[in-house]
Scaffold this motif. Structure first.
Motif, PDB file in Angstrom:
ATOM      1  N   LEU A  95       0.638  -1.230  -0.095  1.00 28.85           N
ATOM      2  CA  LEU A  95      -0.023  -0.050  -0.004  1.00 28.85           C
ATOM      3  C   LEU A  95       0.918   1.363  -0.150  1.00 28.85           C
ATOM      4  N   ALA A  96       2.170   1.224   0.482  1.00 29.50           N
ATOM      5  CA  ALA A  96       2.926   2.213   0.774  1.00 29.50           C
ATOM      6  C   ALA A  96       4.275   2.244  -0.266  1.00 29.50           C
ATOM      7  N   ILE A  97       4.784   3.128  -0.827  1.00 31.58           N
ATOM      8  CA  ILE A  97       6.059   3.167  -1.481  1.00 31.58           C
ATOM      9  C   ILE A  97       6.986   4.563  -1.041  1.00 31.58           C
ATOM     10  N   VAL A  98       8.005   4.184  -0.503  1.00 33.33           N
ATOM     11  CA  VAL A  98       8.941   5.294   0.058  1.00 33.33           C
ATOM     12  C   VAL A  98       9.882   5.369  -0.910  1.00 33.33           C
ATOM     13  N   MET A  99      10.031   6.437  -1.719  1.00 33.74           N
ATOM     14  CA  MET A  99      11.007   6.868  -2.758  1.00 33.74           C
ATOM     15  C   MET A  99      11.839   7.899  -1.890  1.00 33.74           C
ATOM     16  N   LEU A 100      13.380   7.521  -1.929  1.00 35.12           N
ATOM     17  CA  LEU A 100      14.161   8.351  -1.403  1.00 35.12           C
ATOM     18  C   LEU A 100      15.155   8.987  -2.333  1.00 35.12           C
ATOM     19  N   ALA A 101      15.158   8.786  -3.443  1.00 37.20           N
ATOM     20  CA  ALA A 101      16.068   9.254  -4.562  1.00 37.20           C
ATOM     21  C   ALA A 101      15.152  10.030  -5.625  1.00 37.20           C
ATOM     22  N   ASN A 102      15.973  10.927  -6.422  1.00 34.24           N
ATOM     23  CA  ASN A 102      15.405  11.501  -7.411  1.00 34.24           C
ATOM     24  C   ASN A 102      15.623  10.629  -8.750  1.00 34.24           C
ATOM     25  N   PRO A 103      14.887  11.132  -9.787  1.00 32.27           N
ATOM     26  CA  PRO A 103      15.159  10.266 -11.043  1.00 32.27           C
ATOM     27  C   PRO A 103      16.695  10.557 -11.501  1.00 32.27           C
ATOM     28  N   VAL A 104      16.756  11.722 -11.574  1.00 28.60           N
ATOM     29  CA  VAL A 104      18.561  12.177 -11.981  1.00 28.60           C
ATOM     30  C   VAL A 104      19.002  13.066 -10.829  1.00 28.60           C
ATOM     31  N   GLU A 105      20.319  12.463 -10.502  1.00 28.71           N
ATOM     32  CA  GLU A 105      21.076  13.207  -9.422  1.00 28.71           C
ATOM     33  C   GLU A 105      22.533  13.556  -9.857  1.00 28.71           C
ATOM     34  N   LYS A 106      22.859  14.626  -9.749  1.00 29.57           N
ATOM     35  CA  LYS A 106      24.251  14.998 -10.461  1.00 29.57           C
ATOM     36  C   LYS A 106      24.377  14.286 -11.819  1.00 29.57           C
ATOM     37  N   LEU A 107      23.441  14.627 -12.836  1.00 27.72           N
ATOM     38  CA  LEU A 107      23.414  14.529 -14.028  1.00 27.72           C
ATOM     39  C   LEU A 107      23.603  12.774 -14.382  1.00 27.72           C
ATOM     40  N   GLN A 108      23.391  12.111 -13.347  1.00 28.46           N
ATOM     41  CA  GLN A 108      23.303  10.513 -13.528  1.00 28.46           C
ATOM     42  C   GLN A 108      21.876  10.014 -13.280  1.00 28.46           C
ATOM     43  N   ASN A 109      21.312   9.073 -13.978  1.00 26.81           N
ATOM     44  CA  ASN A 109      20.170   8.419 -13.920  1.00 26.81           C
ATOM     45  C   ASN A 109      20.042   7.506 -12.689  1.00 26.81           C
ATOM     46  N   LYS A 110      19.232   7.854 -11.618  1.00 19.46           N
ATOM     47  CA  LYS A 110      19.394   7.116 -10.460  1.00 19.46           C
ATOM     48  C   LYS A 110      18.030   6.111 -10.245  1.00 19.46           C
ATOM     49  N   CYS A 111      16.912   6.661 -11.003  1.00 21.76           N
ATOM     50  CA  CYS A 111      15.855   5.708 -10.921  1.00 21.76           C
ATOM     51  C   CYS A 111      14.901   6.096 -12.345  1.00 21.76           C
ATOM     52  N   ALA A 112      14.057   5.233 -12.982  1.00 22.18           N
ATOM     53  CA  ALA A 112      13.217   5.415 -13.956  1.00 22.18           C
ATOM     54  C   ALA A 112      11.845   6.024 -13.149  1.00 22.18           C
ATOM     55  N   VAL A 113      11.352   6.835 -14.046  1.00 23.96           N
ATOM     56  CA  VAL A 113      10.132   7.464 -13.769  1.00 23.96           C
ATOM     57  C   VAL A 113       8.752   6.338 -14.003  1.00 23.96           C
TER      58      VAL A 113
END
Length: 299
Positions: free
Chosen positions: A123-141
């Motif tokens: 029921l709950a998702i905690v997302m602690l990154a942003n899709p792009v950080e320091k010009l690097q892909n960290k997580c797909a949207v």
């Protein structure tokens, strides 16, 4: 360091003796963790390797980082022949809460991610990154960009963004309500996205994390038996830190103190369940600091 209780430890955080003891504990556990993972990866996909499933065929390309993979014995298994996802069931001995620690989805694993959410009744998702950080892909949207937009994730599963807004009184946390549907059955899943936690670093304030925990446990997913999905990019550093803190919040809401070092014991347990959990010493120290904050600012 011969302190008898956890409160004594956090009250002495500024002392040189305590700092040295925490550093020693963290470094020893990290060294053992690196050796264990290196040995497991050297064994590759053999029966002796506790990470062998992650190295076989298509599975290898489902890992965001080649050195951050789940152990076979507690990895999340999807239904069907394609059962692999880089995700780990997590429990802590001091808590009844269930968690799933996972990497930020890749573009080609978004369907697997939502299948996991559905099959584990999350029921709950905690997302602690942003899709792009320091010009690097960290997580797909992995959610729709606009309200009422629907994405087809394959195998009869769709996701639709029902609502998106900041958490009340906390602009650094975005709350997204997502309708997940499979063959006519619909569930509402809430994603809480903390946007201001730097990779390999620590946030400036504990308040947003505490607000996320309160929102989950009071409104979104109050049952400890229902797993909360927690992810950053690799699903280890920020993810492991948050899990320790959420479990500690539950424990100290019911207990005045802990006989021993709560964080060190939780950390040791996490490292046995998923490699690199709480990835930096700064994150390890943040656990003590934030729990100290919670102990002194209880509702």
């Amino acid at each position: 360091m011969t302190l008898a209780s956890f409160r004594q430890i956090v009250e002495s955080l500024a002392s040189y003796e305590t700092q040295q003891a925490l550093t020693k504990t963290y470094q020893a556990a990290s060294s053992a963790d690196r050796e264990r993972m290196a040995q497991a990866l050297e064994q590759g996909g053999t029966a002796q390797s506790d990470v062998g499933d992650s190295q076989r065929g298509r599975n290898y390309d489902l890992n965001r980082y080649c050195n951050v993979v789940p152990f076979n014995h507690n990895r999340v298994r999807l239904t069907g022949k394609r059962d692999y996802i880089n995700a780990t069931h997590i429990t802590l001995p001091q808590s009844s809460n269930a968690y799933i620690a996972t990497q930020g989805p890749l573009k080609h694993s978004m369907g697997d991610f939502w299948r996991m959410v559905w099959e584990q009744q999350v029921l709950a998702i905690v997302m602690l990154a942003n899709p792009v950080e320091k010009l690097q892909n960290k997580c797909a949207v992995y959610w729709p960009a606009k309200a009422n937009e629907t994405l087809d994730m394959g195998e009869g599963l769709t996701v639709c963004l029902a609502d998106e807004r900041p958490l009340e009184g906390c602009l650094s946390v975005i709350v997204r309500k997502v309708r997940v549907a499979v063959k006519g059955e619909v569930r509402l899943v809430t994603q809480l996205h903390y946007t201001e936690w730097p990779d390999h670093g620590v946030p400036q304030s504990p308040v947003p994390m505490v607000r996320i925990m309160k929102e989950i446990r009071s409104r979104v997913s109050p049952s400890p038996q229902v797993p909360v999905v927690v992810h950053c990019s690799a699903g280890v550093g920020r993810t492991g830190t948050f899990i320790i803190l959420d479990a500690a919040r539950q424990y100290f809401a019911q207990n005045q103190d802990y006989a021993g070092d709560y964080v060190a014991e939780a950390f040791a347990s996490l490292r046995q369940q998923r490699t690199l959990m709480v990835q930096t010493f700064e994150q390890y120290l943040l656990c003590y600091q934030t729990i100290n904050y919670m102990l002194n600012n209880q509702d």
